[in-house]
Design an enzyme around this catalytic site. Structure first.
Site, PDB file in Angstrom:
ATOM      1  N   GLU A 144       0.840  -1.204   0.000  1.00 18.24           N
ATOM      2  CA  GLU A 144       0.000   0.000   0.000  1.00 18.24           C
ATOM      3  C   GLU A 144       0.872   1.250   0.000  1.00 18.24           C
ATOM      4  O   GLU A 144       0.599   2.218  -0.726  1.00 18.24           O
ATOM      5  CB  GLU A 144      -0.906   0.042   1.243  1.00 18.24           C
TER       6      GLU A 144
ATOM      7  N   CYS B 154       0.401   1.655   7.208  1.00 20.06           N
ATOM      8  CA  CYS B 154      -0.162   1.974   5.886  1.00 20.06           C
ATOM      9  C   CYS B 154      -1.496   2.692   6.039  1.00 20.06           C
ATOM     10  O   CYS B 154      -1.834   3.565   5.225  1.00 20.06           O
ATOM     11  CB  CYS B 154      -0.322   0.707   5.057  1.00 20.06           C
TER      12      CYS B 154
HETATM   13  N1  LIG Z   1      -1.245  -4.973   4.489  1.00 18.64           N
HETATM   14  C1  LIG Z   1      -0.015  -5.498   4.355  1.00 18.64           C
HETATM   15  C2  LIG Z   1       0.463  -6.391   5.285  1.00 18.64           C
HETATM   16  C3  LIG Z   1       1.705  -6.933   5.104  1.00 18.64           C
HETATM   17  N2  LIG Z   1       2.447  -6.584   4.040  1.00 18.64           N
HETATM   18  C4  LIG Z   1       3.718  -7.241   3.797  1.00 18.64           C
HETATM   19  C5  LIG Z   1       4.810  -7.147   4.797  1.00 18.64           C
HETATM   20  C6  LIG Z   1       5.524  -8.460   4.622  1.00 18.64           C
HETATM   21  O1  LIG Z   1       6.364  -8.407   3.469  1.00 18.64           O
HETATM   22  C7  LIG Z   1       4.397  -9.425   4.340  1.00 18.64           C
HETATM   23  C8  LIG Z   1       3.833 -10.074   5.584  1.00 18.64           C
HETATM   24  O2  LIG Z   1       4.649 -11.154   5.918  1.00 18.64           O
HETATM   25  P1  LIG Z   1       4.203 -12.295   6.941  1.00 18.64           P
HETATM   26  O3  LIG Z   1       4.261 -11.696   8.316  1.00 18.64           O
HETATM   27  O4  LIG Z   1       2.795 -12.724   6.573  1.00 18.64           O
HETATM   28  O5  LIG Z   1       5.204 -13.383   6.714  1.00 18.64           O
HETATM   29  O6  LIG Z   1       3.409  -8.646   3.730  1.00 18.64           O
HETATM   30  C9  LIG Z   1       1.951  -5.682   3.110  1.00 18.64           C
HETATM   31  O7  LIG Z   1       2.615  -5.376   2.094  1.00 18.64           O
HETATM   32  N3  LIG Z   1       0.742  -5.139   3.308  1.00 18.64           N
HETATM   33 ZN    ZN Z   2       1.454  -1.772   5.918  1.00 16.49          ZN
END
Ligand SMILES: Nc1ccn([C@H]2C[C@H](O)[C@@H](COP(=O)(O)O)O2)c(=O)n1
Ligand code: ZN
Length: 159
Positions: free
Chosen positions: A79, A106
């Site tokens: 985001e 975000c």
């Molecule tokens: N709304 C979101 C939530 C998480 N992310 C990204 C940050 C990390 O790269 C990944 C989450 O990793 P996890 O803890 O599930 O292994 O997703 C995002 O871009 N936007």
């Molecule tokens: Zn975020």
């Protein structure tokens, strides 16, 4: 007669978010985002990845361990990347389509740049403080959020 099985706007924008997510190098969670305005124009897109200049090959992608050896302090969320990738124009009154509900950091950026609607696909971290805080801020700031309703339509892309 016109084609009947064309993509709806929701399918189109969420489809772009899903495709963008496929650029992510994160081995566990790939997230994509697409920002569109009221005229159905796409203004920006993003996916979760390391900041520009921080090599995908050198950075850690671990989820656990000593904090500085995990991805969390470094990775830029989909985001935020979509907001920052926007080419200077206003994002006021736009919608962001995102494959995972926004975290609290975000959410702050979404509110501050004037995005008025969040359309999300998954909400797998709904029980975390971050997502609960996001919803609290969205409610207070008048940012609407709704879950994308899957349509079971299948699209095959052959590259
Ligand atoms: N709304 C979101 C939530 C998480 N992310 C990204 C940050 C990390 O790269 C990944 C989450 O990793 P996890 O803890 O599930 O292994 O997703 C995002 O871009 N936007
Ligand atoms: Zn975020």
């Amino acid at each position: 007669m016109k084609r009947q099985d064309y993509l709806s706007w929701d399918e189109y924008f969420m489809g772009i978010a899903m495709l963008s997510a496929q650029r992510s190098k994160d081995p566990s969670t790939q997230v994509g985002a697409c920002i569109a305005n009221h005229d159905h124009k796409i203004l920006s897109m993003g996916y979760n990845g390391m900041p520009t200049g921080c090599s995908d090959d050198e950075m850690c992608w671990e989820r656990e361990g000593e904090e500085l050896q995990t991805k969390y302090p470094y990775v830029c969320h989909a985001e935020l990347n979509a907001i920052l990738n926007n080419d200077g124009g206003s994002l006021k009154g736009t919608s962001i389509y995102v494959t995972l509900f926004p975290c609290n950091e975000c959410a702050k950026a979404i509110i501050q740049c004037g995005i008025k609607e969040v359309v999300f696909m998954q909400d797998k971290y709904a029980d975390t403080a971050g997502v609960i805080a996001s919803k609290r801020m969205f409610d207070m700031a008048g940012v609407a959020y709704r879950q994308y309703i899957p349509t079971e339509k299948t699209l095959t892309l052959t590259f």
